[in-house]
Design a protein around this motif. Structure first.
Motif, short mmCIF file in Angstrom:
data_model
loop_
_atom_site.label_atom_id
_atom_site.label_comp_id
_atom_site.label_asym_id
_atom_site.label_seq_id
_atom_site.Cartn_x
_atom_site.Cartn_y
_atom_site.Cartn_z
N LEU A 93 -26.03 -7.50 -70.62
CA LEU A 93 -26.82 -7.38 -70.16
C LEU A 93 -27.50 -8.12 -69.84
O LEU A 93 -27.94 -8.95 -69.26
CB LEU A 93 -28.42 -6.31 -70.87
CG LEU A 93 -29.76 -5.94 -69.92
CD1 LEU A 93 -29.27 -5.50 -68.48
CD2 LEU A 93 -30.62 -5.70 -70.76
N ALA A 94 -27.52 -9.50 -70.26
CA ALA A 94 -28.04 -10.83 -70.27
C ALA A 94 -27.30 -11.10 -69.21
O ALA A 94 -27.82 -11.88 -69.01
CB ALA A 94 -28.28 -11.42 -71.93
N GLU A 95 -26.24 -11.20 -69.53
CA GLU A 95 -24.86 -11.52 -68.45
C GLU A 95 -25.14 -11.01 -66.88
O GLU A 95 -25.17 -11.96 -66.11
CB GLU A 95 -23.11 -11.37 -68.63
CG GLU A 95 -22.54 -11.73 -67.10
CD GLU A 95 -20.87 -11.34 -67.76
OE1 GLU A 95 -20.08 -12.32 -67.64
OE2 GLU A 95 -20.77 -10.84 -68.33
N LEU A 96 -25.96 -9.65 -66.80
CA LEU A 96 -25.73 -9.11 -65.26
C LEU A 96 -26.35 -9.42 -64.75
O LEU A 96 -26.98 -10.30 -64.08
CB LEU A 96 -25.50 -7.49 -66.25
CG LEU A 96 -26.23 -6.24 -64.96
CD1 LEU A 96 -25.00 -6.65 -63.66
CD2 LEU A 96 -26.30 -5.64 -64.73
N ILE A 97 -27.74 -9.60 -65.90
CA ILE A 97 -29.48 -9.83 -65.43
C ILE A 97 -29.37 -11.57 -64.71
O ILE A 97 -29.90 -12.30 -63.92
CB ILE A 97 -30.77 -9.64 -66.32
CG1 ILE A 97 -30.82 -8.40 -66.83
CG2 ILE A 97 -31.45 -10.58 -66.24
CD1 ILE A 97 -31.47 -8.04 -67.94
N CYS A 98 -28.82 -12.43 -65.92
CA CYS A 98 -29.14 -14.18 -65.67
C CYS A 98 -28.05 -14.31 -64.09
O CYS A 98 -28.96 -15.34 -62.96
CB CYS A 98 -28.57 -14.43 -66.83
SG CYS A 98 -29.53 -14.40 -67.94
N LYS A 99 -26.72 -13.78 -63.96
CA LYS A 99 -25.52 -14.02 -63.03
C LYS A 99 -26.68 -13.51 -61.82
O LYS A 99 -26.33 -14.11 -60.84
CB LYS A 99 -24.40 -13.25 -63.35
CG LYS A 99 -23.59 -13.93 -64.45
CD LYS A 99 -22.49 -13.51 -64.21
CE LYS A 99 -21.60 -14.38 -64.87
NZ LYS A 99 -19.89 -14.30 -65.25
N ASN A 100 -26.92 -12.27 -61.94
CA ASN A 100 -27.61 -11.40 -60.38
C ASN A 100 -28.97 -11.71 -59.96
O ASN A 100 -29.34 -12.54 -58.60
CB ASN A 100 -27.91 -10.02 -61.21
CG ASN A 100 -26.62 -9.82 -60.48
OD1 ASN A 100 -25.99 -9.14 -59.41
ND2 ASN A 100 -25.92 -9.41 -61.76
N ILE A 101 -30.25 -13.24 -60.64
CA ILE A 101 -30.59 -13.48 -60.23
C ILE A 101 -31.16 -15.09 -60.27
O ILE A 101 -31.89 -15.63 -59.93
CB ILE A 101 -31.82 -13.01 -61.10
CG1 ILE A 101 -32.27 -13.46 -62.49
CG2 ILE A 101 -32.24 -11.37 -61.19
CD1 ILE A 101 -33.82 -12.58 -62.84
N GLY A 102 -30.06 -15.63 -59.82
CA GLY A 102 -30.59 -16.71 -60.79
C GLY A 102 -30.91 -17.92 -61.68
O GLY A 102 -30.89 -18.80 -61.24
N MET A 103 -30.80 -17.45 -62.69
CA MET A 103 -31.42 -17.57 -64.20
C MET A 103 -30.42 -17.90 -65.13
O MET A 103 -29.06 -17.44 -64.80
CB MET A 103 -32.60 -16.83 -65.26
CG MET A 103 -33.98 -16.70 -64.02
SD MET A 103 -34.81 -18.37 -64.37
CE MET A 103 -35.78 -18.54 -63.00
N GLU A 104 -30.85 -18.49 -66.16
CA GLU A 104 -29.88 -19.27 -67.49
C GLU A 104 -30.06 -18.65 -68.42
O GLU A 104 -28.73 -18.70 -69.02
CB GLU A 104 -29.81 -20.74 -67.20
CG GLU A 104 -29.18 -21.09 -65.97
CD GLU A 104 -29.18 -23.01 -65.77
OE1 GLU A 104 -28.78 -23.88 -65.86
OE2 GLU A 104 -30.41 -23.66 -66.98
#
Length: 403
Positions: A93-104
Motif C-alpha cells: 500500500l505504501a508503494e501504491l500511494i507514494c508512486k501515484n501521488i508523487g510523494m516519497e
C-alpha cells in the motif's frame, strides 16, 4: 451481523441505543441493515440512495466486491501484527500511494483526525529541531475542520461553535486567517510560524473550494519564509474532486498531506505523506500507534485505491460532478451550487438544510447538512446519470415543501 441475526426489531434496537450510547448524533429513523453499491437497505428492505457515502468514505460503493474479497482473504491470513514486523499489505500500500501521488514517504494512522494530529506534531518538531524552540506556530483557516482531538480542534477555525465549546484551553501557537485570502495568511505569519495548514476544499465549512491563486500563493509564501505547506485531504483525497488528490488539480505540491476516509473502502485507516527529507523528523520513538498500518485495513485500502485508479473514478467524479451540479442549479430556493468533482455544496436562501436532510432520508436519499443553509453531497465516485437524476427528483420534491 445484521438486524435479522439478533432476533430484535427496529424499536428494540433504538431502545438499546438510547440505553447505552452517548447521544452525539441525531440518527436517521431506520436501521442500516445492508449496504450494496450506491444504496443502504434498511430493516424492511427499503433502499436509500446514499449520497453521503458514509461521509465521503464509500467511494467505490458499499461492499465493493474487490474490497470485500481483500478484507476476507487478509483476515484469514493475519488480522494484526505490531509495527515491529514487516507486513506485505502495509508495504504494498505504501508503494501504491507514494508512486501515484508523487510523494516519497508515508506514515499510516487510524483516522483522519490522527493523520492531521501527526501532521501538526511533525511540523512542530521540524520547526524546533531546525530553527529553535520558538518556531512552532501554525496558521489555519477560519471555518476549517481538521478533527476532534485536542490539537486538531485547536487547528479547526470554528471558535464559539459546539465543535470547540468548553474544550479550551487549546494548545498554543495556532492562529487563524481568512480562507482564500492570501494577504490574511501573510499577515498571520510571523517569525515563529513554521507551517500553514489548509483544506483544498473546506468541507464542514460549507464546501468552499480554494482558488487556484490562493493555493499557488500559499506555496510561494511558504517557500519564501521557510515554512511547511500542509494539506488536509481527509475529505478531498482519492478522486473526490476529480483528481487522485485535490492538490494535483491545482498544480501545487504540499510538503505534507493527510488522507483517510475514501482510502479505506470503509475500514478505519488514515495516513500522512511527505518528502523523504521531512520524514527524517520522526525518528525511532518520536511517534507511534498500535493499530496504524493494520494488515486488514491496508489490504482493504490497497483494493479500494486500485479500484479508483483502474476504473478512472477520478474522471467519473469530474464528469458526474459537472452533470449533477448543473441539475442542482434548478432546484427551488437555491442560492449557489459549488464544489469540485463529487464534493458538492448547495446553499439555500433559507436555513432549511437540517430539515431537508431528514426529509430526504424519509424519501430514500441520504445527504449531510454542514451549515444551516448548506447541504453537502458526496456520493460514491462510480455513480451514474440515473443515480443523479433520482437524487435530484427527491431533492426537488422535498425542497418544494419549503417554498
Amino acid at each position: 451481523m445484521n438486524l435479522h441475526d439478533t432476533g430484535k426489531n427496529k424499536e428494540e434496537i433504538k431502545e438499546l441505543y438510547n440505553t447505552y450510547f452517548y447521544e452525539t448524533f441525531k440518527r436517521f429513523d431506520f436501521v442500516a441493515n445492508q449496504g450494496e453499491g450506491s444504496y443502504i437497505i434498511d430493516e424492511d428492505g427499503k433502499e436509500y440512495l446514499d449520497f453521503m457515502a458514509g461521509i465521503a468514505v464509500n467511494s467505490t460503493g458499499h461492499c465493493n466486491k474487490n474490497v470485500v474479497e481483500a478484507i476476507v482473504n487478509q483476515a484469514k491470513t493475519m488480522i494484526h501484527a505490531s509495527n515491529y514486523c514487516y507486513t506485505v499489505p502495509q508495504v504494498m500500500l505504501a508503494e501504491l500511494i507514494c508512486k501515484n501521488i508523487g510523494m516519497e514517504k508515508i506514515y499510516f494512522q487510524n483516522s483522519g483526525a490522527e493523520a492531521n494530529e501527526a501532521m501538526i506534531k511533525l511540523a512542530r518538531k521540524y520547526g524546533k529541531d531546525n530553527f529553535g524552540p520558538n518556531r512552532y506556530k501554525i496558521v489555519t483557516a477560519y471555518n476549517s475542520f481538521h478533527g476532534r482531538t485536542l490539537a486538531t480542534l485547536a487547528a479547526t477555525g470554528q471558535p464559539d461553535t459546539a465543535i470547540q465549546h468548553n474544550y479550551d484551553p487549546f494548545i498554543p501557537g495556532i492562529v487563524y486567517a481568512e480562507y482564500n485570502n492570501l494577504e490574511s495568511f501573510r499577515d498571520a505569519c510571523d517569525e515563529d510560524t513554521i507551517a500553514v495548514m489548509v483544506e483544498p476544499v473546506q468541507g464542514e465549512g460549507g464546501v468552499i473550494p480554494a482558488t487556484y491563486d490562493f493555493l499557488k500563493g500559499l506555496r510561494e509564501l511558504c517557500d519564501e519564509k521557510g515554512m511547511l505547506l500542509l494539506f488536509d485531504e481527509v475529505q478531498t483525497g482519492w478522486g473526490r474532486t476529480g483528481d487522485l488528490m485535490a492538490y494535483m488539480g491545482y498544480d501545487v505540491k504540499p510538503d505534507c498531506v493527510s488522507m483517510a476516509k475514501a482510502m479505506g473502502g470503509g475500514m478505519p485507516i488514515g495516513a500522512m505523506c511527505t518528502s523523504a527529507k521531512l520524514a527524517l523528523t520522526f525518528g525511532p520513538g518520536a511517534h507511534g500507534s498500535t493499530y496504524a498500518g493494520n494488515p486488514v485495513c491496508c489490504a482493504a485500502s490497497y483494493a479500494q485505491i486500485t479500484e479508483i485508479i483502474d476504473n478512472h473514478l477520478s474522471d467519473n467524479s469530474k464528469i458526474m460532478g459537472e452533470y449533477l451540479s448543473n441539475k442542482l442549479l434548478s432546484l427551488p430556493l437555491v442560492k449557489e451550487v459549488r464544489g469540485k468533482g463529487l464534493m458538492i455544496g448547495v446553499e439555500f436562501t433559507k436555513d432549511i438544510s437540517g430539515d431537508v436532510k431528514y426529509n430526504c432520508a424519509e424519501e430514500g436519499l441520504l445527504i449531510t447538512a454542514v451549515r444551516p443553509a448548506v447541504i453537502r453531497l458526496v456520493p460514491p465516485l462510480n455513480i451514474t446519470e440515473k443515480d443523479c437524476d433520482k437524487a435530484y427528483d427527491i431533492l426537488y420534491s422535498v425542497i418544494s415543501k419549503f417554498v
